[in-house]
Structure formats: C-alpha cells, structure tokens
Motif scaffolding. Structure first.
Motif, short mmCIF file in Angstrom:
data_model
loop_
_atom_site.label_atom_id
_atom_site.label_comp_id
_atom_site.label_asym_id
_atom_site.label_seq_id
_atom_site.Cartn_x
_atom_site.Cartn_y
_atom_site.Cartn_z
N PRO A 136 0.63 -1.43 -0.30
CA PRO A 136 0.15 0.34 0.17
C PRO A 136 1.11 1.36 -0.14
O PRO A 136 0.51 2.46 -0.18
CB PRO A 136 -0.95 0.05 1.50
CG PRO A 136 0.35 -0.88 2.19
CD PRO A 136 0.42 -2.07 1.40
N SER A 137 2.12 0.83 0.85
CA SER A 137 3.20 2.72 0.85
C SER A 137 3.52 2.73 -0.57
O SER A 137 3.80 4.14 -1.19
CB SER A 137 3.99 2.49 1.56
OG SER A 137 5.18 1.46 0.96
N ALA A 138 2.60 1.98 -1.92
CA ALA A 138 3.30 2.68 -3.51
C ALA A 138 2.79 3.86 -3.83
O ALA A 138 2.77 4.55 -4.35
CB ALA A 138 2.74 1.29 -3.98
N LEU A 139 0.96 4.53 -2.61
CA LEU A 139 0.37 5.48 -2.76
C LEU A 139 1.70 6.23 -2.45
O LEU A 139 0.96 7.60 -2.78
CB LEU A 139 -0.65 5.10 -1.99
CG LEU A 139 -1.90 4.20 -1.96
CD1 LEU A 139 -2.80 3.84 -1.12
CD2 LEU A 139 -2.90 4.87 -3.15
N TRP A 140 1.92 6.19 -1.55
CA TRP A 140 2.77 7.34 -1.10
C TRP A 140 3.79 7.62 -2.41
O TRP A 140 3.77 8.76 -2.57
CB TRP A 140 4.17 7.12 -0.11
CG TRP A 140 5.31 8.28 0.20
CD1 TRP A 140 4.73 9.29 1.12
CD2 TRP A 140 6.32 8.49 -0.89
NE1 TRP A 140 5.59 10.60 1.25
CE2 TRP A 140 6.57 9.58 0.24
CE3 TRP A 140 6.82 8.69 -1.46
CZ2 TRP A 140 7.66 10.75 -0.31
CZ3 TRP A 140 8.00 9.02 -2.11
CH2 TRP A 140 8.25 10.13 -1.38
N THR A 141 4.39 7.08 -3.22
CA THR A 141 5.34 7.23 -4.36
C THR A 141 4.37 7.96 -5.83
O THR A 141 4.61 9.04 -5.99
CB THR A 141 5.53 5.99 -5.43
OG1 THR A 141 6.94 6.11 -4.63
CG2 THR A 141 6.84 6.48 -6.19
N LEU A 142 2.71 7.30 -5.90
CA LEU A 142 2.65 7.49 -6.87
C LEU A 142 1.85 9.34 -6.62
O LEU A 142 1.40 9.93 -7.55
CB LEU A 142 1.08 7.21 -6.79
CG LEU A 142 -0.20 6.76 -7.08
CD1 LEU A 142 0.14 6.71 -8.84
CD2 LEU A 142 -1.73 5.93 -6.71
N SER A 143 1.65 9.27 -4.66
CA SER A 143 1.36 10.99 -4.57
C SER A 143 2.44 11.87 -4.37
O SER A 143 2.04 13.23 -5.15
CB SER A 143 0.77 11.29 -3.23
OG SER A 143 0.93 12.22 -2.80
N ALA A 144 3.80 11.55 -4.39
CA ALA A 144 4.42 12.67 -3.78
C ALA A 144 5.28 12.44 -5.63
O ALA A 144 6.01 14.18 -5.91
CB ALA A 144 5.80 11.50 -3.48
N TYR A 145 5.25 12.16 -7.12
CA TYR A 145 5.21 12.44 -7.84
C TYR A 145 4.16 12.74 -8.55
O TYR A 145 4.16 12.94 -9.58
CB TYR A 145 6.61 11.18 -8.34
CG TYR A 145 6.96 11.46 -7.52
CD1 TYR A 145 8.24 12.22 -8.05
CD2 TYR A 145 7.48 10.20 -6.54
CE1 TYR A 145 9.61 11.69 -6.97
CE2 TYR A 145 9.06 10.29 -6.00
CZ TYR A 145 10.34 10.67 -6.34
OH TYR A 145 10.61 10.66 -5.64
#
Length: 582
Positions: free
Chosen positions: A479-488
């Motif tokens: 689920p922490s792939a959401l961080w990359t999705l949002s950050a970039y």
C-alpha cells in the motif's frame, strides 16, 4: 570528469539512456545516491523516483519497461534490500522483462567495515539471493571489474531471451576516487546480440505448410513485447486465414479481430492439423486449451507443432517456469518480428496463393469469424445480465469501467487477477499495441500498484489515461506505493476491485472442503477480510491521493470512473475509485 567512482556510475546510466532510477534509500549505495543528487551531475543524473519498499521499486521499473520499452535503473540496499526485492525480481523473470538491478554491498574488505551494521549488511556472493532467476549476476571487486560488469549486464539483459540482471556495487569502491585509466567504454558496447529471423528458405517452407494445412492455428503469447509485431502478425493471419489463440501475456493480436478465438467455444479447433506457436511460454497449456493431448503433452490428433521464439535460450535451474516439456515437430530459435516478416513475404509472393487454397481459406475464415462473433456476443450478454445482480459482479464492473473510459486513449497497466483479466479480454477492445500490459508474470502478489505507477510514469506527459484494475489482496501487500504515486503526481487511475477476500485461496478451500464432504461455508476463514474490512478510500486519502466515495451499486460505477478521469485530466494527479463487489 568524474571525481569519484559513483560519479562514473551515474555517467554510465546517462550514457545508456536511463532517465529514471527508482529505489528505497539504503546506506550500502550511499556513494551512488550522493552522485545522483550532486549539483555538478544535475545535467546527466537520471530523475529519482523514491519508493517505500524494494518490492515496489522493482515493480515500478517492471511496469515502466512494459509500457515504454525503456529502462529504469533500480538500486537495492545490501542483502536486506535485495531480499525484499527478490519477489519482484522473480515476477520480472517469469514475465521476461529486462531489468537493470544494482545492489549495494560491503565493504567486502572486512578491515573497512564499521562495527555491527557493516557486518550484518555484507554478504559473500550476495548475488546468490537472486542468481537462479536473473539472466546474469556478478559481485565485482574493484573499479575496472565493476565497469566491465555494468556493460556486460546491460548487454545480456537485452539479448533474447530478455530477463533481469543484477550487479553488486561494493560500498568502498563506490566512494573511491576514480583510478587512473578507469573510464567508460563506448555506448555501443551494450548493443544486444541479435537473433536472426527465419531465412527465406525456411520461411518459404513453413508458409507452404500453413497454406496446405486444412486447419492451421497460430498461438501467440509474448510476441507483443515488441509492439511492432502486432500489425504484421495480424496481416499474416489474414493472408493465410489462421485461427488465432492469444495467450495474452501481452497485447499480441487484436482481441476484436474476427480470426481471434481466444477463450471462445470453438470445438472445431480440435481438428487442427498444424499449429504455429510464436513466443509461447506454456506450450502444453496453450495446446490443451483447444486440443486433446496425450500423456506427453502432444496433440492426440497428430497435429504438427512448430515453435518459433527464444524460450529455450533461458531456463532456470531453480524455478520451473519453463513449463512441461512438449515434443514438437520443429523448434526454431529466431527473432519474432523478422520471422513474421519473412513468413508474410513468402505468403504474399506472386503465385503462392493457389485457387484451391483461396477457396479453403475463405471458407475457414467464415467459420472462424462466426465463432468469434458468437463468443463476443455471448460475453456481452453475460456482462449485461450480471448488471442485474444485487452485489456487483466482476463482469459487470469491468464492462462499466470500459464504458466510462472508452472515449479516452487508455492504457491498461494491470488487471489484478485472473478473473478480472479474463473478463477484460472478453469485453474490452484490446487493439492498440501496448494498450494492455499483461499480468505480473510470476503470480506473486504485490505487483499491481507499483507496476502501474511505473507505467503511468512512462505515459505521464502524453495524455493517456493509465488504468490499474487493482485487486484488494494484491493492494495490501504494497500500500505504501500510494506515497510514490502522490509524491510524484503520477496521473494513474486506480480502481480497487474489492471483494474483501483472497478469492483464489477461498476457492481452493471450498474445493478441498467439498472433496472431503465438509462445510464449504467455512472456506472464508483466514482467506477473507469480512470481519475487519479495509477502507481503501481512507487509506488513499491518508497518502494525499484523491479518492471518491466507495461505489456499491453498478449504476454508480461509470459516473465515478468518469469523475476520476476528469480529475486526472484537470490536475495531472492520481485518483482512486473503490468498488465493493462479490
């Protein structure tokens, strides 16, 4: 001019056209990390895409390559990072995707290790973690050896059969000043060794056999890795009137073409007398989808089987992804695109098409086309009927999602599960090369969201709507792939297909209970999330990803997806839709 060896590594990445690298940061490649962010390297350093887990980082590079045929470098931390990354490397191995994975290690020289941490994060033969499911790996010691390893790895991963590679970068070597005489090789040194196509004589002979066959069938599986193959393969099938079975690890052949019988109830194919298998990984599964087979996996009716591809050039001693051995009439290691071109030239040559062949082909095409049309009408009717169910059905959801995006230029990055994937192939018009990127390869959960982030990064600036049909169980691995999705600000549409269970595991539990005459109603125990459901909308919002209210009725699917698409187009940022379903 590079001052430190890690600067030279950054120069190598730039030389080889790598414009992005992805990693979860780790001290074992801190030298390279410094060189990537050093201001003097700003004009050559690839853009960094930070991930929160090595499995996500590898999946990002996996999806990026499938979407663009371009490489994203991956860095992984020492042994612990490589262990985290190993599942995603295995997925890429089975999916025949070339990934350039570089791992920190060391220092191998024990005299240079810090107490405790450098000892537990240094490994002898660190590459042994993945050596049985990468094409090549190395643990070079010294600057000259490392330069050579980088070039060899890059060359080998792109040489058919393509697959991931791994090179360990010694902690101490990275941070050393560049030694006198150590320099990069010419960029062309990584040029892949090429497979030849079928020669004119062999192509002419095979084309003649296909012409003279009563019912020739073409099976394809991975040929669409090169999107240039789709159009000439379609033309070849039309010229020869071939029934086509697309196993669908890529978009190999248009799903809506009248010759495509993938998944169709076409019993007449059991009478096939010649099968051409192009880049097919699981040959016995492919043949068994329409033919009766003997106990050796051969067509019981005696159909002659010819294989073209590079599968036999890459096998693991550890993983049995090479599938069951099948005796065939002829096996040829050859380039797919060149061989298709050679076969097409032979089939279109003057005098090739005799009157008897033309009549036989035209009659066969009518029969194939009728079976294709029946199948697609049946599937559409089944999806429409499913829309009347009280709880949202997979077929209904897949159809409604397409209805919402059909006027967009969409890229389907991930379909989440075999069930979702099957309905996508039945209901969506998969026609444009690389508009459908296939499943994860190795059957390992945790692929979908990371790979979709990579695919969306590849299409970030071209206006395409990249879609992740995301199963809930796979989502919960990473689920922490959401961080990359949002950050970039990755413009990805994630549609969570939430049935609140691991469906495959539940089905196995039901099967075992049924076989043993036990209570199948207990099959959901430890295979479902019914008692503690996950709120994916709140989860996405906690990572600053725009998420719409959860959809619980079929009539609300298309409006929600349209609203999410409008948000992505207006803001260039990701959006998530959760669908509660059976």
């Amino acid at each position: 001019m590079s001052k430190y060896f890690s600067d030279l590594i950054v120069e190598f990445l730039h030389q080889q056209g790598i414009d992005h690298v992805t990693f979860n940061p780790g001290a074992s490649f801190r030298g390279v990390h410094d060189s990537l962010v050093h201001e003097d390297n700003a004009e050559i350093a690839p853009e960094i895409v930070m991930a929160c887990h090595e499995e996500i980082a590898v999946a990002i590079a996996h999806g990026y390559h499938k979407a663009s045929n371009r490489h994203m470098g991956v860095f992984v931390h020492a042994n612990v990072g490589l262990l985290h990354a190993s599942m995603a490397v295995f997925n890429a191995w089975c999916d025949r995707v070339p990934l350039f994975v570089l791992g920190g290690n060391g220092p191998v020289d024990a005299g240079k290790r810090r107490p405790w941490i450098d000892w537990i994060h240094t490994s002898q033969n660190i590459e042994s973690v993945v050596k049985d499911y990468v094409k090549w790996c190395d643990q070079p010691i010294g600057q000259r050896a490392t330069v050579e390893s980088l070039y060899r790895a890059f060359k080998l991963m792109n040489t058919p059969m393509k697959a991931p590679v791994f090179v360990a970068l010694d902690f101490d070597v990275q941070e050393q000043p560049v030694e006198d005489g150590v320099r990069l090789l010419p960029a062309s040194a990584t040029a892949a060794t090429e497979l030849p196509p079928l020669d004119a004589h062999a192509a002419g002979g095979l084309a003649a056999r296909l012409r003279d066959a009563r019912l020739p069938v073409l099976i394809t599986d991975f040929s669409g890795q090169d999107p240039r193959t789709v159009a000439p393969l379609t033309a070849l099938a039309e010229t020869l009137g071939l029934a086509v079975i697309d196993r669908g690890n890529r978009l190999n052949f248009p799903s809506t073409h009248e010759l495509n019988l993938s998944g169709a109830d076409a019993g007449f194919l059991k009478d096939a007398d010649l099968v051409l298998a192009l880049e097919v990984q699981d040959l016995v599964g492919a043949l068994g989808s329409f033919l009766d087979l003997d106990d050796q996996g051969r067509p019981a009716g005696g159909a002659h089987v010819v294989t073209i591809g590079a599968n036999d050039l890459l096998t693991s001693k550890w993983a049995a992804d090479y599938q069951q051995f099948v005796p065939v009439g002829q096996a040829v290691a050859a380039d797919a695109l060149g061989s298709i071109t050679a076969l097409r030239e032979a089939a279109e040559a003057p005098g090739f098409a005799t009157p008897a062949f033309t009549e036989r082909r035209d009659e066969r095409v009518k029969q194939i086309s009728a079976a294709h049309t029946r199948a697609r009408l049946t599937w559409a009717e089944q999806a429409e009927e499913a829309k009347g169910n009280e709880i949202i059905n997979v077929a209904a959801a897949v159809d409604e999602i397409h209805r919402a995006v059909r006027d967009e230029t969409w890229i389907l990055a991930n379909t989440g599960s075999l069930t979702i994937d099957g309905w996508v192939k039945k209901l969506w018009p998969l026609e444009r090369p690389q508009s459908y990127l296939g499943l994860n390869g190795g059957g390992g959960l945790g692929y979908g969201l990371g790979a979709s982030v990579g695919a969306a990064l590849a299409h970030k600036d071209d206006g395409s709507i990249v879609i992740d049909l995301q199963s809930d169980g796979d989502f919960l691995y990473t689920p922490s792939a959401l961080w990359t999705l949002s950050a970039y600000d990755v413009p990805l549409l994630t549609v969570v297909m939430n049935n609140r269970l691991y469906l495959n595991s539940t089905q196995h539990a039901q099967r075992v209970a049924g076989n043993r005459d036990r209570d199948i109603d207990r099959a959901h125990i430890a295979t479902s999330f019914y008692d503690n459901p996950v709120d994916f909308v709140s989860l996405a919002r906690s990572y600053n990803v725009h998420a719409l209210p959860r959809v619980e009725a079929v009539r609300d699917i298309a409006p929600a997806v349209r609203e999410a698409v409008a948000y992505i187009k207006a803001h260039g940022k990701p959006a998530l839709v959760e669908i509660l379903m059976e």
